[in-house]
Design a protein around this motif. Structure first.
Motif, PDB file in Angstrom:
ATOM      1  N   LYS A 103      28.008  -4.298  -4.590  1.00 53.31           N
ATOM      2  CA  LYS A 103      26.603  -3.907  -4.505  1.00 53.31           C
ATOM      3  C   LYS A 103      26.425  -2.462  -4.962  1.00 53.31           C
ATOM      4  O   LYS A 103      25.465  -2.149  -5.696  1.00 53.31           O
ATOM      5  CB  LYS A 103      26.099  -4.075  -3.071  1.00 53.31           C
ATOM      6  N   GLY A 104      27.340  -1.575  -4.536  1.00 56.70           N
ATOM      7  CA  GLY A 104      27.254  -0.187  -4.974  1.00 56.70           C
ATOM      8  C   GLY A 104      27.341  -0.068  -6.487  1.00 56.70           C
ATOM      9  O   GLY A 104      26.578   0.689  -7.110  1.00 56.70           O
ATOM     10  N   SER A 105      28.255  -0.809  -7.105  1.00 56.15           N
ATOM     11  CA  SER A 105      28.408  -0.767  -8.564  1.00 56.15           C
ATOM     12  C   SER A 105      27.175  -1.330  -9.270  1.00 56.15           C
ATOM     13  O   SER A 105      26.746  -0.802 -10.307  1.00 56.15           O
ATOM     14  CB  SER A 105      29.656  -1.561  -8.973  1.00 56.15           C
ATOM     15  N   ILE A 106      26.607  -2.409  -8.719  1.00 54.58           N
ATOM     16  CA  ILE A 106      25.415  -3.009  -9.316  1.00 54.58           C
ATOM     17  C   ILE A 106      24.247  -2.023  -9.256  1.00 54.58           C
ATOM     18  O   ILE A 106      23.500  -1.853 -10.228  1.00 54.58           O
ATOM     19  CB  ILE A 106      25.048  -4.326  -8.595  1.00 54.58           C
ATOM     20  N   LEU A 107      24.077  -1.368  -8.107  1.00 51.30           N
ATOM     21  CA  LEU A 107      23.007  -0.379  -7.978  1.00 51.30           C
ATOM     22  C   LEU A 107      23.177   0.762  -8.973  1.00 51.30           C
ATOM     23  O   LEU A 107      22.201   1.253  -9.548  1.00 51.30           O
ATOM     24  CB  LEU A 107      22.992   0.175  -6.547  1.00 51.30           C
ATOM     25  N   LEU A 108      24.418   1.151  -9.202  1.00 46.41           N
ATOM     26  CA  LEU A 108      24.691   2.217 -10.155  1.00 46.41           C
ATOM     27  C   LEU A 108      24.304   1.786 -11.564  1.00 46.41           C
ATOM     28  O   LEU A 108      23.715   2.555 -12.336  1.00 46.41           O
ATOM     29  CB  LEU A 108      26.179   2.584 -10.101  1.00 46.41           C
ATOM     30  N   MET A 109      24.607   0.527 -11.914  1.00 44.27           N
ATOM     31  CA  MET A 109      24.249   0.005 -13.231  1.00 44.27           C
ATOM     32  C   MET A 109      22.737  -0.154 -13.379  1.00 44.27           C
ATOM     33  O   MET A 109      22.214  -0.137 -14.496  1.00 44.27           O
ATOM     34  CB  MET A 109      24.963  -1.332 -13.468  1.00 44.27           C
ATOM     35  N   LEU A 110      22.041  -0.308 -12.262  1.00 46.67           N
ATOM     36  CA  LEU A 110      20.585  -0.413 -12.297  1.00 46.67           C
ATOM     37  C   LEU A 110      19.911   0.957 -12.290  1.00 46.67           C
ATOM     38  O   LEU A 110      18.688   1.055 -12.308  1.00 46.67           O
ATOM     39  CB  LEU A 110      20.086  -1.232 -11.096  1.00 46.67           C
ATOM     40  N   GLU A 126      20.180   3.142  -9.816  1.00 49.07           N
ATOM     41  CA  GLU A 126      19.880   3.563  -8.443  1.00 49.07           C
ATOM     42  C   GLU A 126      21.060   4.386  -7.908  1.00 49.07           C
ATOM     43  O   GLU A 126      21.832   3.948  -7.070  1.00 49.07           O
ATOM     44  CB  GLU A 126      19.623   2.333  -7.561  1.00 49.07           C
ATOM     45  N   ARG A 127      21.190   5.607  -8.397  1.00 53.30           N
ATOM     46  CA  ARG A 127      22.352   6.438  -8.088  1.00 53.30           C
ATOM     47  C   ARG A 127      22.444   6.791  -6.604  1.00 53.30           C
ATOM     48  O   ARG A 127      23.508   6.675  -5.999  1.00 53.30           O
ATOM     49  CB  ARG A 127      22.282   7.703  -8.948  1.00 53.30           C
ATOM     50  N   GLU A 128      21.352   7.230  -6.013  1.00 55.58           N
ATOM     51  CA  GLU A 128      21.377   7.644  -4.616  1.00 55.58           C
ATOM     52  C   GLU A 128      21.692   6.468  -3.681  1.00 55.58           C
ATOM     53  O   GLU A 128      22.433   6.607  -2.710  1.00 55.58           O
ATOM     54  CB  GLU A 128      20.038   8.277  -4.234  1.00 55.58           C
ATOM     55  N   LYS A 129      21.109   5.320  -3.991  1.00 54.69           N
ATOM     56  CA  LYS A 129      21.388   4.139  -3.173  1.00 54.69           C
ATOM     57  C   LYS A 129      22.841   3.696  -3.321  1.00 54.69           C
ATOM     58  O   LYS A 129      23.464   3.233  -2.364  1.00 54.69           O
ATOM     59  CB  LYS A 129      20.450   2.992  -3.562  1.00 54.69           C
ATOM     60  N   ALA A 130      23.373   3.862  -4.541  1.00 50.53           N
ATOM     61  CA  ALA A 130      24.772   3.500  -4.776  1.00 50.53           C
ATOM     62  C   ALA A 130      25.696   4.392  -3.952  1.00 50.53           C
ATOM     63  O   ALA A 130      26.665   3.917  -3.339  1.00 50.53           O
ATOM     64  CB  ALA A 130      25.092   3.621  -6.262  1.00 50.53           C
ATOM     65  N   ASP A 177      33.381  10.569  -5.222  1.00 46.33           N
ATOM     66  CA  ASP A 177      33.578  12.006  -5.409  1.00 46.33           C
ATOM     67  C   ASP A 177      32.912  12.483  -6.697  1.00 46.33           C
ATOM     68  O   ASP A 177      32.298  13.558  -6.738  1.00 46.33           O
ATOM     69  CB  ASP A 177      35.071  12.337  -5.432  1.00 46.33           C
ATOM     70  N   ALA A 178      33.049  11.672  -7.746  1.00 43.59           N
ATOM     71  CA  ALA A 178      32.449  12.049  -9.025  1.00 43.59           C
ATOM     72  C   ALA A 178      30.929  12.084  -8.930  1.00 43.59           C
ATOM     73  O   ALA A 178      30.266  12.986  -9.474  1.00 43.59           O
ATOM     74  CB  ALA A 178      32.890  11.054 -10.106  1.00 43.59           C
ATOM     75  N   LEU A 179      30.354  11.112  -8.250  1.00 43.39           N
ATOM     76  CA  LEU A 179      28.885  11.066  -8.094  1.00 43.39           C
ATOM     77  C   LEU A 179      28.397  12.240  -7.265  1.00 43.39           C
ATOM     78  O   LEU A 179      27.352  12.828  -7.560  1.00 43.39           O
ATOM     79  CB  LEU A 179      28.470   9.730  -7.442  1.00 43.39           C
ATOM     80  N   GLN A 180      29.127  12.570  -6.220  1.00 41.01           N
ATOM     81  CA  GLN A 180      28.717  13.671  -5.353  1.00 41.01           C
ATOM     82  C   GLN A 180      28.850  15.023  -6.062  1.00 41.01           C
ATOM     83  O   GLN A 180      28.055  15.938  -5.828  1.00 41.01           O
ATOM     84  CB  GLN A 180      29.538  13.652  -4.064  1.00 41.01           C
ATOM     85  N   ARG A 181      29.816  15.171  -6.961  1.00 40.48           N
ATOM     86  CA  ARG A 181      29.971  16.421  -7.719  1.00 40.48           C
ATOM     87  C   ARG A 181      28.795  16.594  -8.692  1.00 40.48           C
ATOM     88  O   ARG A 181      28.372  17.723  -8.969  1.00 40.48           O
ATOM     89  CB  ARG A 181      31.277  16.423  -8.491  1.00 40.48           C
ATOM     90  N   GLN A 182      28.279  15.485  -9.213  1.00 36.68           N
ATOM     91  CA  GLN A 182      27.151  15.544 -10.148  1.00 36.68           C
ATOM     92  C   GLN A 182      25.879  16.034  -9.479  1.00 36.68           C
ATOM     93  O   GLN A 182      24.958  16.535 -10.118  1.00 36.68           O
ATOM     94  CB  GLN A 182      26.902  14.155 -10.754  1.00 36.68           C
ATOM     95  N   GLU A 183      25.821  15.889  -8.156  1.00 37.98           N
ATOM     96  CA  GLU A 183      24.624  16.353  -7.441  1.00 37.98           C
ATOM     97  C   GLU A 183      24.533  17.879  -7.466  1.00 37.98           C
ATOM     98  O   GLU A 183      23.480  18.458  -7.318  1.00 37.98           O
ATOM     99  CB  GLU A 183      24.660  15.842  -5.990  1.00 37.98           C
TER     100      GLU A 183
END
Length: 213
Positions: free
Chosen positions: A173-180, A182-186, A207-213
């Motif tokens: 689900k997290g990966s699907i949200l990312l592909m859609l 929906e970064r924060e929800k992922a 970790d990679a997503l959180q560094r992008q913030e």
């Protein structure tokens, strides 16, 4: 001297004579309802385990892989016999709008998956419809492969309704949200599944997503 009955008296006699040949149900329901044979064949004394005023209800589920039906029937202290008939015709009865997906019923192959999930101490939602883990995950992967991420998300949600802590499905689900997009929800879902069961790949992605913030 006898007098011949008037026309009105003759009409009343004919009317009441005709009424005597018909029972009252004739005038309430026409044609008269047919009694299902299952209700005629009594088998012993019905059990009456509940006291007066009981609010206990029996949940009945039926799933043929195309339509899922779930009803709650109140249990009467006087005893009762319940007969539920299924047909493809809806008639004039209003029904709740169906969802897009119907949970595929579990098979023998799902017993092992269900047992493994429970053995890990993970929660099962008894109020949600039973669902085949194997079939649902397979259809979710097919939807991802064809780029239909919205449909894939629906399959994931269908599984999680019954198995809300299913790690593999939460990661998907997290990966699907990312592909859609929906970064924060992922990120939220990845953090949730990491608390249940950590995975190196998910940890790196998080970790990679959180560094992008």
């Amino acid at each position: 001297m006898n007098q011949a009955p008037s026309a009105s008296r003759l009409w009343l006699l004919l009317l009441f004579g005709g009424c005597a040949t018909r029972n009252y149900t004739h005038y309430l329901i026409e044609p008269a309802p047919e009694t299902n044979p299952a209700l005629i064949e009594e088998e012993g004394t019905q059990l009456r385990p509940f006291g007066f005023g009981s609010t206990t209800a029996m949940t009945v589920r039926w799933n043929d892989g195309d339509v899922i039906t779930e009803v709650q029937i109140p249990m009467l202290a006087s005893g009762q016999r319940i007969l539920i008939e299924h047909s493809s015709s809806t008639g004039s009865i209003e029904s709740i709008p169906t969802t897009r997906l119907v949970p595929p019923p579990p098979t023998v192959a799902d017993d092992t998956l269900d047992a493994a999930y429970r053995a890990r101490g993970l929660r099962v939602n008894p109020d949600a419809a039973e669902v085949s883990l194997a079939t649902s995950r397979s259809r979710m992967q097919e939807a991802i492969a064809t780029g239909n991420y919205a449909l894939a998300l629906e399959w994931a949600e269908l599984i999680l309704a019954r198995y809300p802590s299913h790690p593999e499905t939460l990661r998907a689900k997290g990966s699907i949200l990312l592909m859609l997009g929906e970064r924060e929800k992922a990120i939220e879902i990845y953090e949730q599944v990491e608390e249940i069961e950590s995975d190196p790949g998910v940890r790196r992605q998080l970790d990679a997503l959180q560094r992008q913030e």
